[in-house]
Design an enzyme around this catalytic site. Structure first.
Site, mmCIF file in Angstrom:
data_model
loop_
_atom_site.group_PDB
_atom_site.id
_atom_site.type_symbol
_atom_site.label_atom_id
_atom_site.label_comp_id
_atom_site.label_asym_id
_atom_site.label_seq_id
_atom_site.Cartn_x
_atom_site.Cartn_y
_atom_site.Cartn_z
ATOM 1 N N THR A 247 76.006 -7.058 81.990
ATOM 2 C CA THR A 247 77.797 -7.349 81.189
ATOM 3 C C THR A 247 78.101 -8.151 81.895
ATOM 4 O O THR A 247 78.087 -8.729 82.664
ATOM 5 C CB THR A 247 77.805 -5.390 81.711
ATOM 6 O OG1 THR A 247 78.930 -6.024 80.676
ATOM 7 C CG2 THR A 247 78.336 -6.054 82.615
ATOM 8 N N ALA A 248 79.306 -8.719 81.500
ATOM 9 C CA ALA A 248 80.056 -9.583 81.380
ATOM 10 C C ALA A 248 80.722 -9.676 82.890
ATOM 11 O O ALA A 248 80.578 -10.633 84.120
ATOM 12 C CB ALA A 248 80.926 -9.933 80.468
ATOM 13 N N GLY A 296 77.328 -15.729 88.371
ATOM 14 C CA GLY A 296 77.663 -16.815 87.460
ATOM 15 C C GLY A 296 78.716 -15.964 86.746
ATOM 16 O O GLY A 296 78.939 -15.110 85.565
ATOM 17 N N VAL A 297 80.384 -16.315 86.163
ATOM 18 C CA VAL A 297 81.340 -16.120 85.290
ATOM 19 C C VAL A 297 82.257 -16.952 84.532
ATOM 20 O O VAL A 297 82.928 -17.482 85.422
ATOM 21 C CB VAL A 297 81.955 -14.479 85.900
ATOM 22 C CG1 VAL A 297 83.284 -14.318 85.010
ATOM 23 C CG2 VAL A 297 81.174 -13.652 86.126
ATOM 24 N N GLY A 298 81.682 -17.146 83.506
ATOM 25 C CA GLY A 298 82.620 -18.316 82.527
ATOM 26 C C GLY A 298 81.686 -19.938 83.000
ATOM 27 O O GLY A 298 82.519 -20.548 81.965
ATOM 28 N N CYS A 303 80.658 -20.433 76.720
ATOM 29 C CA CYS A 303 81.872 -19.471 77.197
ATOM 30 C C CYS A 303 83.025 -19.446 77.067
ATOM 31 O O CYS A 303 83.543 -21.098 77.252
ATOM 32 C CB CYS A 303 81.371 -18.980 77.957
ATOM 33 S SG CYS A 303 82.545 -17.206 78.599
#
Length: 479
Positions: A247-248, A296-298, A303
């Protein structure tokens, strides 16, 4: 990993902000380097294909696993389709490429529609018993009427190689006969696969990622909405080797619950969970049952999370902190996103990751799951889109009510469509794997390291300006 002497970092860094400092080395050859990730998944190179619908399908999974990596099937694919893809990958030969086959009575138009599904660019024409009787290549298309039977335009009586030859012997045979590829047959003359010169050479350099039965490895993702445990059990039942809970925003209560549900039904298979960017998040996911945490987010090319929400973290700093937290617990992280060059994979490993996940970089290859298209000038491309974009949301919500679908489209993030043109220098994912592994092997020799763990310990990192980063770029792309 340590910082270059005297350097104090007071800011968050991403891959382009840093560089590796060469150290004394007694590693004299790239081939003295062992790229086996230390996370116990069973891969032999530190590359994982991200679970993006336009990228990670059966052809990608088979090809990457043959070269020692792993591909993750997306969570929005029905279990029946996953079962078919897993079955196909498990049946694939760990050395020979899977052939595209047609009969002499099929026409050129049919062959044209299939020929770009494999990087070898050939259709093997077989008789009713499955024995090769001809080869149709891209060159045979020129000037041919679309409805002409293949028997009229194919190369007849093709050179075939026996399956018992080892890859080096196959390469020598192809070179001696001056042909780029050949069908491979068993003792009864039945087609079992295709071998190309590059494929034979690669088979002597890469070791395939296989399970205990010698079959190629495959992974698949589940989401955290719905019954994650039941979904994971279904994946295990159809033969998936690695389950990814995805999930993000991975540091949330529902992720912890879903992860525990998955851990309870998955036996000794590795469980991966994410995405996160902090040490506390890594610790919480490991406590809930994760063997590997995705970081990793973004940073992904498709993205828009950071621009839409302001949320995320520069990837290098995120991997450094998260990897340290995981390694202190005997676990590992995968660096997910931001990889655009081989150097980024090397820097992710230096930061402590056991592998790097690659998505959009692999979109413009023959093996990506998206259909092969051509623009008005005849240039071949694939369409790519982010997993929080409109296209992805529509796929995931196909069974929702019209109102539910409409509501969810209000919260899209990510680019819905991007054209990824196939490069003439590197049109196949194996071409990109060659670049990545060659670059990473060289990085190890500069650091004096023979393994991923040793590279992480020995790596010396410096910080550079944007001008310093630009200085290292070649004048012309396409190296």
């Amino acid at each position: 990993m340590r910082l270059i002497d005297g350097l104090v970092v007071d800011r968050e860094l991403t891959y382009s902000d840093v560089f590796l400092v060469p150290s004394f080395s007694d590693v004299s050859s790239r081939m003295d380097v062992d790229l086996t990730p230390p996370d116990g998944v069973g891969t032999n190179i530190p590359v994982v294909v991200a679970n993006m619908t336009a990228i990670s399908g059966r052809r990608m999974a088979e090809t990457v696993a043959r070269r020692g990596g792993l591909a993750v099937f997306p969570q929005d694919v029905e279990i029946e389709a996953i079962a078919d893809m897993v079955s196909a990958v498990k049946k694939a030969d760990p050395v020979l490429d899977t052939a595209i086959t047609l009969t002499p009575h099929d026409n050129v138009n049919t062959a044209r529609a299939l020929i770009n599904k494999r990087a070898h660019g050939a259709v093997i024409v077989v008789d009713e018993r499955g024995r090769p009787v001809g080869i149709f290549t891209e060159g045979d298309q020129e000037g041919a009427d679309p409805f002409t039977h293949l028997s009229e335009v194919m190369s007849h009586e093709p050179i075939v190689l026996p399956a018992w030859l080892d890859p080096e012997a196959m390469f020598e045979e192809l070179a001696e006969r001056r042909v780029p590829l050949a069908p491979v047959v068993d003792e009864s003359g039945m087609l079992v696969g295709v071998i190309t010169r590059p494929g034979a050479l690669r088979a002597t350099v890469y070791e395939p990622a296989t399970d205990h039965l010698g079959r190629l490895l495959v992974a698949a993702a589940v989401g955290i909405s719905g019954d994650a445990g039941a979904q994971a059990a279904g994946l295990s039942d159809v033969g998936v080797d690695v389950v990814v809970v995805d999930t993000a925003h991975g540091h949330q209560a529902r992720m912890i619950e879903a992860l525990k549900e998955v851990r309870a039904v998955v036996d000794d298979r590795p469980v991966v969970a994410g995405n996160v960017v902090t040490a506390q998040a890594v610790t919480d996911l490991i406590d809930a049952g994760a063997d590997i945490v995705k970081v990793g987010v973004g940073p992904g090319a498709m993205c828009t999370t950071r621009m839409m929400t302001g949320v995320g973290r520069p990837q290098f700093s995120a991997v450094v902190e998260c990897a340290a937290a995981a390694r202190s617990r005997g676990r590992h992280v995968w660096a997910d996103g931001g990889v655009r060059d081989p150097r980024d994979v090397a820097l992710a490993l230096a930061a402590g990751a056991s592998a790097a996940m690659v998505g959009s970089w692999f979109a413009g290859t023959y093996e990506s799951a998206a259909p092969t298209l051509s623009d008005v000038e005849g240039n071949v491309y694939k369409e790519n889109y982010g997993m929080a974009s409109r296209q992805a949301v529509q796929r995931r919500t196909a069974k929702d009510t019209a109102y539910q679908r409409g509501l969810k489209t209000m919260f899209e993030e990510g680019i819905s469509e991007g054209r990824m043109y196939l490069s003439s220098e590197a049109p196949g994912v194996e071409d990109l794997l060659d670049r990545i592994t060659a670059g990473v092997r060289s990085s190890f020799t500069y650091a004096g390291a023979r393994t991923i763990d040793e590279f992480h310990r020995r790596a010396v990192i410096g910080v550079q300006s944007s001008a310093g980063y630009s200085e290292g770029q070649p004048l012309h792309d396409g190296w």
